[in-house]
Scaffold this motif. Structure first.
Motif, PDB file in Angstrom:
ATOM      1  N   LEU A   1      38.438  49.478  33.141  1.00 46.95           N
ATOM      2  CA  LEU A   1      39.742  49.534  33.795  1.00 46.95           C
ATOM      3  C   LEU A   1      39.890  50.813  34.613  1.00 46.95           C
ATOM      4  O   LEU A   1      40.327  50.779  35.774  1.00 46.95           O
ATOM      5  CB  LEU A   1      40.853  49.450  32.741  1.00 46.95           C
ATOM      6  CG  LEU A   1      42.277  49.545  33.243  1.00 46.95           C
ATOM      7  CD1 LEU A   1      42.644  48.285  33.996  1.00 46.95           C
ATOM      8  CD2 LEU A   1      43.235  49.766  32.090  1.00 46.95           C
ATOM      9  N   LEU A   2      39.496  51.935  34.045  1.00 47.09           N
ATOM     10  CA  LEU A   2      39.597  53.212  34.758  1.00 47.09           C
ATOM     11  C   LEU A   2      38.661  53.258  35.964  1.00 47.09           C
ATOM     12  O   LEU A   2      39.031  53.779  37.023  1.00 47.09           O
ATOM     13  CB  LEU A   2      39.304  54.373  33.805  1.00 47.09           C
ATOM     14  CG  LEU A   2      40.365  54.615  32.740  1.00 47.09           C
ATOM     15  CD1 LEU A   2      39.855  55.580  31.685  1.00 47.09           C
ATOM     16  CD2 LEU A   2      41.650  55.133  33.367  1.00 47.09           C
ATOM     17  N   ARG A   3      37.457  52.703  35.798  1.00 40.84           N
ATOM     18  CA  ARG A   3      36.519  52.699  36.935  1.00 40.84           C
ATOM     19  C   ARG A   3      37.040  51.844  38.087  1.00 40.84           C
ATOM     20  O   ARG A   3      36.895  52.201  39.253  1.00 40.84           O
ATOM     21  CB  ARG A   3      35.161  52.184  36.484  1.00 40.84           C
ATOM     22  CG  ARG A   3      34.348  53.220  35.780  1.00 40.84           C
ATOM     23  CD  ARG A   3      32.910  52.738  35.553  1.00 40.84           C
ATOM     24  NE  ARG A   3      32.223  53.669  34.694  1.00 40.84           N
ATOM     25  CZ  ARG A   3      31.883  53.418  33.432  1.00 40.84           C
ATOM     26  NH1 ARG A   3      32.127  52.239  32.900  1.00 40.84           N
ATOM     27  NH2 ARG A   3      31.265  54.317  32.716  1.00 40.84           N
ATOM     28  N   ARG A   4      37.609  50.671  37.740  1.00 35.91           N
ATOM     29  CA  ARG A   4      38.141  49.801  38.802  1.00 35.91           C
ATOM     30  C   ARG A   4      39.263  50.495  39.565  1.00 35.91           C
ATOM     31  O   ARG A   4      39.373  50.349  40.773  1.00 35.91           O
ATOM     32  CB  ARG A   4      38.670  48.496  38.210  1.00 35.91           C
ATOM     33  CG  ARG A   4      37.614  47.453  37.959  1.00 35.91           C
ATOM     34  CD  ARG A   4      38.217  46.075  37.719  1.00 35.91           C
ATOM     35  NE  ARG A   4      39.227  46.043  36.676  1.00 35.91           N
ATOM     36  CZ  ARG A   4      39.002  45.840  35.389  1.00 35.91           C
ATOM     37  NH1 ARG A   4      37.765  45.693  34.957  1.00 35.91           N
ATOM     38  NH2 ARG A   4      39.992  45.799  34.524  1.00 35.91           N
ATOM     39  N   ARG A   5      40.089  51.229  38.866  1.00 36.56           N
ATOM     40  CA  ARG A   5      41.257  51.827  39.510  1.00 36.56           C
ATOM     41  C   ARG A   5      40.954  53.177  40.153  1.00 36.56           C
ATOM     42  O   ARG A   5      41.425  53.497  41.227  1.00 36.56           O
ATOM     43  CB  ARG A   5      42.393  51.967  38.490  1.00 36.56           C
ATOM     44  CG  ARG A   5      43.638  52.639  39.017  1.00 36.56           C
ATOM     45  CD  ARG A   5      44.205  51.854  40.221  1.00 36.56           C
ATOM     46  NE  ARG A   5      45.374  52.497  40.747  1.00 36.56           N
ATOM     47  CZ  ARG A   5      45.383  53.315  41.787  1.00 36.56           C
ATOM     48  NH1 ARG A   5      44.258  53.586  42.411  1.00 36.56           N
ATOM     49  NH2 ARG A   5      46.493  53.857  42.211  1.00 36.56           N
ATOM     50  N   PHE A   6      40.152  54.008  39.466  1.00 38.22           N
ATOM     51  CA  PHE A   6      39.974  55.386  39.917  1.00 38.22           C
ATOM     52  C   PHE A   6      38.538  55.754  40.250  1.00 38.22           C
ATOM     53  O   PHE A   6      38.275  56.872  40.669  1.00 38.22           O
ATOM     54  CB  PHE A   6      40.485  56.365  38.838  1.00 38.22           C
ATOM     55  CG  PHE A   6      41.937  56.186  38.529  1.00 38.22           C
ATOM     56  CD1 PHE A   6      42.910  56.570  39.430  1.00 38.22           C
ATOM     57  CD2 PHE A   6      42.343  55.614  37.334  1.00 38.22           C
ATOM     58  CE1 PHE A   6      44.248  56.400  39.148  1.00 38.22           C
ATOM     59  CE2 PHE A   6      43.681  55.436  37.037  1.00 38.22           C
ATOM     60  CZ  PHE A   6      44.637  55.830  37.960  1.00 38.22           C
TER      61      PHE A   6
ATOM     62  N   GLU B   1      34.330  54.342  45.429  1.00 39.02           N
ATOM     63  CA  GLU B   1      34.055  53.094  46.136  1.00 39.02           C
ATOM     64  C   GLU B   1      32.556  52.804  46.048  1.00 39.02           C
ATOM     65  O   GLU B   1      31.743  53.713  46.130  1.00 39.02           O
ATOM     66  CB  GLU B   1      34.442  53.229  47.614  1.00 39.02           C
ATOM     67  CG  GLU B   1      35.925  53.371  47.839  1.00 39.02           C
ATOM     68  CD  GLU B   1      36.678  52.088  47.565  1.00 39.02           C
ATOM     69  OE1 GLU B   1      36.143  51.009  47.871  1.00 39.02           O
ATOM     70  OE2 GLU B   1      37.787  52.170  47.030  1.00 39.02           O
TER      71      GLU B   1
END
Length: 67
Positions: free
Chosen positions: A28-33, A36
């Protein structure tokens, strides 16, 4: 850090430390923060619109050199 963020940060740290929640929290954290995803030069060139670009070159024998 603002005081109101402290409980949230503690909850995130607790989720990362819990083996049952760690992988989901990281995802979840990787997807959001997270950064790219990088694209390779090959991918960038393959997606470039080259339809109207003439890539042919006239033959060139080079310069004449006196030896």
């Amino acid at each position: 850090m603002r005081g109101e963020d402290v409980p949230l940060v503690r909850a995130v740290v607790a989720a990362l430390a819990d083996p049952d929640q760690a992988s989901e929290a990281r995802a979840l954290l990787r997807r959001r923060f997270g950064p790219e995803p990088t694209r390779s030069l090959k991918d960038l060139l393959a997606s470039a619109p080259l339809d109207d670009i003439d890539l042919t070159r006239p033959p060139d024998a080079g310069r004449g050199i006196d030896l």
